[in-house]
Design an enzyme around this catalytic site. Sequence first.
Site, PDB file in Angstrom:
ATOM      1  N   ARG A  62      -3.482  69.058  32.397  1.00 31.45           N
ATOM      2  CA  ARG A  62      -2.391  69.850  31.790  1.00 31.45           C
ATOM      3  C   ARG A  62      -2.950  70.973  30.920  1.00 31.45           C
ATOM      4  O   ARG A  62      -2.224  71.900  30.562  1.00 31.45           O
ATOM      5  CB  ARG A  62      -1.498  68.975  30.885  1.00 31.45           C
ATOM      6  CG  ARG A  62      -0.786  67.788  31.516  1.00 31.45           C
ATOM      7  CD  ARG A  62       0.009  68.126  32.740  1.00 31.45           C
ATOM      8  NE  ARG A  62      -0.788  67.893  33.931  1.00 31.45           N
ATOM      9  CZ  ARG A  62      -0.536  68.444  35.123  1.00 31.45           C
ATOM     10  NH1 ARG A  62       0.478  69.268  35.266  1.00 31.45           N
ATOM     11  NH2 ARG A  62      -1.287  68.173  36.167  1.00 31.45           N
TER      12      ARG A  62
ATOM     13  N   ASP B   8       8.577  68.291  48.824  1.00 33.10           N
ATOM     14  CA  ASP B   8       7.741  68.531  47.646  1.00 33.10           C
ATOM     15  C   ASP B   8       7.368  67.197  47.000  1.00 33.10           C
ATOM     16  O   ASP B   8       8.096  66.213  47.123  1.00 33.10           O
ATOM     17  CB  ASP B   8       8.542  69.391  46.657  1.00 33.10           C
ATOM     18  CG  ASP B   8       7.688  69.870  45.486  1.00 33.10           C
ATOM     19  OD1 ASP B   8       6.453  69.880  45.605  1.00 33.10           O
ATOM     20  OD2 ASP B   8       8.278  70.238  44.446  1.00 33.10           O
ATOM     21  N   GLU B   9       6.244  67.149  46.307  1.00 33.66           N
ATOM     22  CA  GLU B   9       5.794  65.962  45.553  1.00 33.66           C
ATOM     23  C   GLU B   9       5.812  64.702  46.423  1.00 33.66           C
ATOM     24  O   GLU B   9       6.326  63.657  46.031  1.00 33.66           O
ATOM     25  CB  GLU B   9       6.678  65.742  44.303  1.00 33.66           C
ATOM     26  CG  GLU B   9       6.763  66.931  43.362  1.00 33.66           C
ATOM     27  CD  GLU B   9       5.517  67.129  42.513  1.00 33.66           C
ATOM     28  OE1 GLU B   9       4.469  66.546  42.849  1.00 33.66           O
ATOM     29  OE2 GLU B   9       5.598  67.882  41.530  1.00 33.66           O
TER      30      GLU B   9
ATOM     31  N   LYS C 146       1.114  75.171  44.020  1.00 32.74           N
ATOM     32  CA  LYS C 146       1.928  74.414  44.983  1.00 32.74           C
ATOM     33  C   LYS C 146       3.312  75.030  45.145  1.00 32.74           C
ATOM     34  O   LYS C 146       3.771  75.262  46.272  1.00 32.74           O
ATOM     35  CB  LYS C 146       2.046  72.966  44.506  1.00 32.74           C
ATOM     36  CG  LYS C 146       3.083  72.130  45.252  1.00 32.74           C
ATOM     37  CD  LYS C 146       3.149  70.713  44.716  1.00 32.74           C
ATOM     38  CE  LYS C 146       3.763  70.631  43.351  1.00 32.74           C
ATOM     39  NZ  LYS C 146       5.223  70.893  43.334  1.00 32.74           N
ATOM     40  N   THR C 147       3.990  75.283  44.032  1.00 29.83           N
ATOM     41  CA  THR C 147       5.351  75.824  44.090  1.00 29.83           C
ATOM     42  C   THR C 147       5.350  77.209  44.719  1.00 29.83           C
ATOM     43  O   THR C 147       6.220  77.528  45.539  1.00 29.83           O
ATOM     44  CB  THR C 147       5.972  75.876  42.674  1.00 29.83           C
ATOM     45  OG1 THR C 147       5.962  74.557  42.117  1.00 29.83           O
ATOM     46  CG2 THR C 147       7.392  76.380  42.719  1.00 29.83           C
TER      47      THR C 147
ATOM     48  N   GLN D 114      -2.290  62.692  41.786  1.00 32.07           N
ATOM     49  CA  GLN D 114      -1.248  62.683  40.755  1.00 32.07           C
ATOM     50  C   GLN D 114      -0.121  61.703  41.096  1.00 32.07           C
ATOM     51  O   GLN D 114       1.006  61.873  40.642  1.00 32.07           O
ATOM     52  CB  GLN D 114      -0.688  64.097  40.562  1.00 32.07           C
ATOM     53  CG  GLN D 114      -1.732  65.087  40.055  1.00 32.07           C
ATOM     54  CD  GLN D 114      -1.142  66.441  39.709  1.00 32.07           C
ATOM     55  OE1 GLN D 114      -0.364  66.587  38.772  1.00 32.07           O
ATOM     56  NE2 GLN D 114      -1.508  67.444  40.486  1.00 32.07           N
TER      57      GLN D 114
END
Length: 662
Positions: free
Chosen positions: A593, A225-226, A34-35, A256
């Site tokens: 994770r 973002d997010e 994503k980043t 998420q």
Amino acid sequence: MKIDYKKELNPAQLKAVESTEGPYLVIAGAGSGKTRTLVYRVAYLVEKGIKPDRILLLTFTRKASEEMLVRAAKLLDDRCERVAGGTFHSFANKVLRKYSKLVEYPGNFTIMDESDAEDAVNVVRVKLGFDHLEKHFPRKGALLDVISKSVNKSDDIGNVLELEYPQFLEWENAIKKIKEGYIKYKREKSLMDYDDLLVFLKKLLQDHKDVRSKLSEQYQYIMVDEYQDTNKLQADIVRLLAAEHDNVMVVGDDSQSIYSFRGANFKNIIDFPKVFKGAKVIMLEENYRSTQQILDLTNEVIKNAEEKFEKVLFTKKREGNCPVFVEARDENTQSRYIVQKIMELVDEGVMLKEIAVLFRAGWHSNDLEVELANHDIPFVKYGGQRFVEAAHIKDVISYLRIIHNPDDQVSWHRALLLMRGIGQKTAAKITEQIIEKKKGLEVDKEVLKKSADLVNLIDMLKELKPEKYAPVEILKEFLKYYDPLLKAKYDDFHRRAPDLNSLERIASRYKSLETFLTDMALEPPEKSVLEAGFRGKHEHAMTLSTIHSAKGLEWHTVFVIYVAEGHLPSYQSMDDNDAIEEERRLFYVAATRAKENLILLKPAIDRSARWMKSYAGGNTGSIFTEVSRFLKEGSILERFMDVERAGEGFDDDVEFEEAFKV
């Protein structure tokens, strides 16, 4: 073009980067880059000739936006660092400083942190006479929570109480009056809390078409973002900012969305295509973090979610270990199993910093912490008090805030109560003179006789002008003044001194007092980051973390403890379907994770009394636990996991079989 985007990105990422005109929703699965996608999109827009100040990147921490823009600059050139980036709150602060008069606020308004806001609510509560009611009337923290939820969700106090605080429903009218009084109080004292920054930015954009058009034309390309973590206000602001062009790309993962307790609205990401007509959805499904065996498990867990964007994560990492489920006899057996596994992993060459234990609630790790300490295994635990929430830091910050905004009653009250010889009543009289009677620093001589500390403080405030001195110079003078007060108030003053040194180091990086105070309110540093030797310790320590604090991070090996009904999902979610769905997403976040090893554990026998009275009908003895429903659906446990047992000492095999069956 300088950058070969086709070579650097997978097809889905490339599509997201090259899609610039119109609204786009990028569903970025866990570990899907994503980043990286956002960084390359910033570079792509700049390389296409878009002026950097026409691009707006909104993130949830300042650090996130800064890192993205630095990475984009390394890819392309330093034009990328001139892109407008920051948090919703910092962007709102910047805009409101410029247009504050349009929302009837002075430009030098003070931003209150959560603790200050609680104190302000309490001032209003006392003023309205609600401080002498029965004990179950909500305290200042609960009052602020209710008020803040109603603001963030753009919902009525009554609805918030009914859904989340039914125990306070009888006080609905009183809480509404406190909310009204709190709003009035803040305006009178030129104070804003975090919520106000968003409220007044939305109001500005809604009520002033010329400003809305100007900002929309200024920021022609907006990225968020997010997006799954945004609240109703933030989603409305994005819609208003894009009013002139609809060039919006929001990036996030519906799977998420785990912060509803902060006001985040899961529906924002789900409903984006309805709000922005014609929006296209791009799926990032290739995972660069976990093995396929871990992804098979997490795909199956999230497949059972009631509302979602359909996606299936895959990876080219085909080799890996099957996720493991461990049924331990009890909590201590669970802890000892983890300690043994950690020792084995370290012997195999895995570094401690690459190992984490995750849990739903902070107390879940209590027994494990003791066991780790007994075996000299160093660890860091995520959570705890924020640096700026420490009482001694707030004391010193109050002086700086008074210099910035002399009408800041909350800070005056705190500063006065630190003084020797001044109590609540005297403090109230002094603040009345300074603020209500508009005397400022010219208080009556009779009042000055109350305390030599007051005389000294007023002399300093008259001398230390922000336009004349740098923030660190002002701070140093106040630290000299504060030193005897610190020693008088706190028995452990010697332990607090290093924090004040840290504050001085932070202040030395700033030229503007306003910027320093704003950053301390909006982007407060964590206390642990400032502790001496923190980085050294962190390099050689494993991680204990709540799942909420672990989002966005990754480790070679992840243990998730207490994967049992009543723990994950939490017993508090049992009667709320939406809450259970969020618990599912929380479990998904924990499991995704892990890069190489995912180990889920639960104690067969649970002796924790914290939740039993509510969940087990008042039983406070030991009970057998039940495997989390998220592993029972579709026989996930049997199909995707290896099962181990840990712990001797059951009376017989039948008892263990019974425990496991339950």
